[in-house]
Design an enzyme around this catalytic site. Structure first.
Site, mmCIF file in Angstrom:
data_model
loop_
_atom_site.group_PDB
_atom_site.id
_atom_site.type_symbol
_atom_site.label_atom_id
_atom_site.label_comp_id
_atom_site.label_asym_id
_atom_site.label_seq_id
_atom_site.Cartn_x
_atom_site.Cartn_y
_atom_site.Cartn_z
ATOM 1 C CB CYS A 48 5.565 1.078 -0.906
ATOM 2 S SG CYS A 48 4.323 -0.115 -1.446
ATOM 3 C CG HIS B 45 4.722 4.136 -4.703
ATOM 4 N ND1 HIS B 45 6.026 3.916 -4.340
ATOM 5 C CD2 HIS B 45 4.074 2.941 -4.562
ATOM 6 C CE1 HIS B 45 6.176 2.642 -3.999
ATOM 7 N NE2 HIS B 45 5.013 2.033 -4.115
#
Length: 494
Positions: free
Chosen positions: A334, A431
């Site tokens: 991310c 994630h």
């Protein structure tokens, strides 16, 4: 309309085990045949989860939902504060971005969020046999009493009885409970129906005189002493203080993780820390990234541009580039993925001051920040091996460039992530990848490491162990009576 039983767990301070107490009690009560809804009015954490009804909640509430065998909902954590700086945070209400405020401004406005909190509580109560509520910090923080929605302010507004937990492992538990009693208002003291001593090491009977002393000082009865339970550390971490949990391992294969100032969703790494063949090393400020690391993982960040500057201030950019030159592997998750590119362009200042900054230049991508946030549960495949993956996205911005032609994942027909031509530098917006045994096994196998962990099974073992532990050491029957006392007190008030 019948009043749903509810019980709130508050504590003498942060990290006293409130989240774990709610999770373990939720599993214990579910096993007794009750439908349990976990609830936290206000949370502060950069470890978030995506709820099935869309939006973000604190990671602990997602774990508690799992303990209760329910899908996570935005109503389980209606207000989530995600710190961006030392004095400001992004405010998430009912899973969606509500605004960004400095701490002082939030203190002035938080009372405006009480209706949203009570709405979510009522929503859960309509469908549950009991609601287990988790406080935040401590009710003894009387400087924050005005407009409180996290502790006694909520408990009073919703007429919910309270138990107070104290962490004996950090010392001074008698003084902390007695001190909390001292600073509370008389009507707040009467809302507390008992106390719990948490994280006791040794024979709990040795604290019998301590229990008597606390009751003598406060008038509150003891509901039990909870011995230290190692399996509690298997549950996903939420607070940054949990990064201090040691990942003891004799393994020689090292995965190093720089601890960024605004590190987010670091529970991504929990499964790797449990793998017997891996030594997970969190690199603290002022420390170099180990030269013998096999992999460096750049974790998520709540402030990508700010943490990129922080990374450079530690000299980690030099260490990372040397690691890659030596043939090491590098993975960005991310915000960490965004840092790996050539530039990060933030024309509207959604991540800080407007402008463009240079990335580490290790992937041929550029990132454009925007105010639109992606919060999505996803499933797909790992491009290199075909392994099934599941996870979630919580991010601002999009990344494009030549290295995106070598994606890491395929998600519902679209590509995600990028890889360098030699495949040793990779990044993704997703994630939670390492919680999946299939992906983690395939990813580690590429490094020559055999995976032997059944992660999801271990989480279930931990939750059941907590439930067994609490049934043994806490007076759960009395807790249920206290929760049901809300029905009679509401009837009296009516």
């Amino acid at each position: 309309m019948p009043v749903t039983p509810a019980l709130m767990i508050q504590a003498t301070g942060s990290n006293a085990g409130k989240s774990t107490l709610v999770a373990g009690l939720a599993r214990a009560l579910v096993r007794r045949g009750l439908k349990v809804a976990p609830f936290k009015p206000q949370n502060m954490s950069n470890n978030a989860a995506v709820a099935v009804d869309g939006g973000e909640i604190g990671r602990a509430q997602a774990v508690q939902a799992r303990a209760a065998r329910l899908p996570p909902s935005v109503h389980m954590n209606p207000v989530l504060l995600k710190p961006e700086t030392d004095t400001g945070a992004q405010i998430i209400v009912h899973g969606q971005r509500w605004g960004t405020l400095r701490a002082k401004n939030y203190l002035e406005k938080k009372a405006l969020l009480l209706p949203a909190v009570l709405e979510s509580f009522a929503h859960l109560a309509r469908e549950a046999d009991i609601v287990l509520v988790e406080g935040a910090g401590s009710p003894a923080e009387i400087n924050l009493r005005a407009g409180d929605i996290a502790n006694m302010g909520f408990a009073t507004a919703a007429n919910v009885p309270v138990l107070l937990a104290g962490d004996i492992d950090r010392g001074g538990v008698i003084a902390s409970i007695a001190g909390t009693h001292l600073v509370l208002q008389p009507e707040e003291r009467t809302r507390i129906h008992g106390f719990i001593i948490n994280k006791f090491r040794g024979d709990p009977r040795l604290f019998d005189s301590g229990l008597s002393a606390i009751t003598g000082l406060t008038g509150w009865p003891s509901l039990g002493v909870v011995p230290w339970l190692p399996q509690a550390a298997w549950l996903p971490a939420e607070d940054a203080v949990d990064l201090d949990r040691t990942h003891a391992s004799s393994a020689t294969r090292i995965i190093a993780v720089p601890v960024l100032a605004r590190i987010a969703n670091f529970d991504d790494l929990d499964p790797l820390g449990m793998e017997p063949g891996v030594r997970l090393v969190f690199v603290r400020p002022g420390e170099p990234i180990p030269g013998n690391a096999d992999v460096v993982i750049l974790p998520g960040s709540k402030s990508t541009i700010g943490d990129l500057a922080y990374l450079r201030a530690q000299g980690w950019d030099i260490d990372i580039k040397a690691h890659v030159r030596r043939g090491g592997h590098l993975l960005g998750l991310c915000g960490g993925y965004q840092m790996l590119g050539r530039t990060i362009n933030d024309p509207d200042g959604v991540d800080g001051s407007p402008g463009t900054v240079d990335g580490l230049g290790l992937l041929d991508i550029t990132t454009l920040m925007s105010a639109d946030k992606s919060t999505t549960l996803i499933s797909g495949t790992h491009c290199a091996t075909g392994a099934a993956i599941e996870g979630y996205e919580i991010h601002l911005g999009r990344s494009e460039g030549a290295d995106c032609a070598r994606p890491l994942l395929t998600i519902d027909g679209r590509s995600d992530g990028a890889a360098s031509p030699d495949g040793r530098v990779q990044g993704t917006y997703v994630h939670g990848l390492f919680t999946g045994d299939a992906f983690r096994k395939a990813w580690l196998a590429n490094l020559g490491i055999a995976s032997t962990l059944a992660y999801e099974t271990r989480i279930e073992i931990a939750l059941d162990a907590l439930a067994d532990h609490f049934e043994t050491h806490l007076d759960v029957d009395q807790m249920l009576k206290i929760a049901r006392s809300r029905q009679s007190s509401n009837a009296s008030a009516a």
